[in-house]
Design an enzyme around this catalytic site. Structure first.
Site, PDB file in Angstrom:
ATOM      1  N   TYR A   1       0.846  -1.197   0.000  1.00 18.35           N
ATOM      2  CA  TYR A   1       0.000   0.000   0.000  1.00 18.35           C
ATOM      3  C   TYR A   1       0.876   1.239   0.000  1.00 18.35           C
ATOM      4  CZ  TYR A   1      -3.282   3.596   1.524  1.00 18.35           C
ATOM      5  OH  TYR A   1      -4.025   4.739   1.600  1.00 18.35           O
TER       6      TYR A   1
ATOM      7  N   GLU B   1      -3.210   7.797  -4.124  1.00 15.16           N
ATOM      8  CA  GLU B   1      -3.302   6.514  -3.419  1.00 15.16           C
ATOM      9  C   GLU B   1      -3.181   5.365  -4.399  1.00 15.16           C
ATOM     10  OE1 GLU B   1      -6.232   4.318  -0.198  1.00 15.16           O
ATOM     11  OE2 GLU B   1      -7.137   5.480  -1.821  1.00 15.16           O
TER      12      GLU B   1
END
Length: 422
Positions: free
Chosen positions: A144, A232
């Site tokens: 992530y 993101e």
């Protein structure tokens, strides 16, 4: 996903993820395929992919771009998260599918033009106008990565986690030690040391360390150069050929930068937005649609929030936040009324104006002209105070309109609730 995490990690509320009321946010959101294309232009590794808007386009892309692929990833394109676990109103489960190439046309046809409901869209869902056809990568590790803005350090902050592809909020709650946060000095920019800390947080297993550091620096450069408020990637992944790849792309941009990021803001997809908010933005009104029955037209954000609160106090629910500002013209007041009356859920309209910069007679004239252009089928409660209040009240009285007047905010809210729920 990052928004809930950022609230917990860096004490910055970017939006209220998970609530399905409409929100007018001071940022531009673009589709995944647009974000991937932008990343590619900035030297970031992304899967090959093409967005299509019809089955015919999908057929041509398979032939021209993916002639030798046995499987492809078909991703519905909506401006909301949770697509993979979403459900179409047609009954189809999942907004992301990995299928054999000869099945792509069928699944794309079942997605296009359909409404996809996810945990972030609310029950109304969002229409899928495009699907993104991507090569299926052989991923060996998923992580992530995100960059956002941190009020505490007054600059960008990079968030990394060695696990990805799933809810980052859940990981942050269960395994907080996995989350690595690297604040970046906005004046100095990202250093090799900063980028190395991020790569250490990602803990890649096979990707080249130096190349990974360069990818992180490229991502930061994109964030700054393009005035992002959020970048993101979930997951950022390692492939079997030892590459670090952005397998997903979510980017938001600061509305204040629209004047210098014209190519980015030209990507805006208004079909994914509340049409009332689109109309309000064109009229330069601050509008947020909510899920109640009492429409509100107020001047000033603080007074607007107080009005909503007192409506709730008296047992009602506001249908919107609408701030006409301090310099609204008569035309803007008319547009505000058009937006309020276009909402079928609205059972009453409360106009609450405290005339400072905004003059009560301008509001009154706008109300009268709006009534001439829009069929007012619901009660209108008006509370005026401040600059030119006597002229405003006279204009309303002489108009012959059937209005409910109020002496103060408490009186106005009580009358609005009574009118809406009688």
């Amino acid at each position: 996903m990052v928004r809930g995490l950022v609230n917990k990690l860096v004490s910055r509320s970017l939006s209220v993820a998970g609530k399905w009321q409409h929100h007018q946010l001071r940022r531009l959101n673009i589709h995944e395929y647009q974000g991937a294309e932008l990343m590619s232009k900035h030297g970031i590794n992304v899967p090959r992919g093409v967005a299509v808007s019809s089955v015919e386009e999908a057929r041509k892309v398979i032939k021209d771009v993916f002639p030798n692929e046995k499987e492809l990833v078909v991703k519905s394109q909506i401006l909301a998260g949770g697509r993979g676990l979403g459900t179409f109103k047609s009954g189809l489960k999942g907004g992301v599918h990995i299928v054999k190439t000869d099945q792509v046309e069928d699944i794309a046809g079942k997605m296009l033009g359909q409404i996809l409901v996810t945990k972030q869209t609310g029950p109304q869902g969002k229409i899928v106008n495009k699907v993104y056809l991507c090569e299926k990568l052989a991923l060996v590790n998923e992580m992530y990565f995100a960059i956002t803005l941190d009020r505490t350090t007054a600059g960008p902050i990079i968030i990394a986690c060695r696990k990805g592809g799933t809810s980052i909020e859940d990981l942050a709650e269960k395994f907080p030690d996995m989350i690595v946060k690297v604040p970046v000095d906005v004046f100095e920019g990202i250093t090799d040391e900063d980028a190395a800390k991020v790569v250490d947080g990602l803990a890649p297993k096979v990707a080249d360390r130096n190349k990974s550091i360069e990818q992180v620096k490229n991502l930061y450069k994109l964030f700054v150069d393009r005035d992002c408020t959020l970048l993101e990637i979930n997951p950022i992944a390692e492939t079997s050929d030892n590459q670090l790849v952005a397998a997903d792309a979510k980017l938001n941009f600061d509305d204040n930068a629209a004047y210098r990021q014209k190519d980015i803001f030209a990507l805006r997809d208004t079909t994914q937005e509340d049409p009332r908010e689109v109309a309000a933005a064109k009229a330069d009104l601050n509008y947020i649609g909510l899920d109640g029955e009492i429409g509100c037209m107020v001047n000033g954000a603080g007074l607007a929030m107080a009005t909503m609160d007192i409506i709730k106090l008296h047992g009602g629910t506001p249908a919107n936040f609408l701030d006409v500002g301090g310099n609204a013209s008569e035309g803007q007041v008319v547009e505000a009324f058009k937006i309020l009356t276009a909402d079928d859920k609205v059972k009453a309209i409360l106009v609450n104006i405290f005339g400072g910069i905004m003059k009560c007679d301008v509001i009154a004239s706008g109300i009268v002209n709006a009534a001439k252009q829009v069929a007012l089928k619901v009660p209108v409660i008006v509370r005026l105070e401040g600059t030119n209040v006597d002229q405003g009240k006279r204009i309303l009285k002489e108009s012959g309109m059937t209005l409910i007047t109020a002496e103060d905010l408490d009186d106005a809210a009580q009358k609005a609730v009574k009118a809406a729920y009688k």
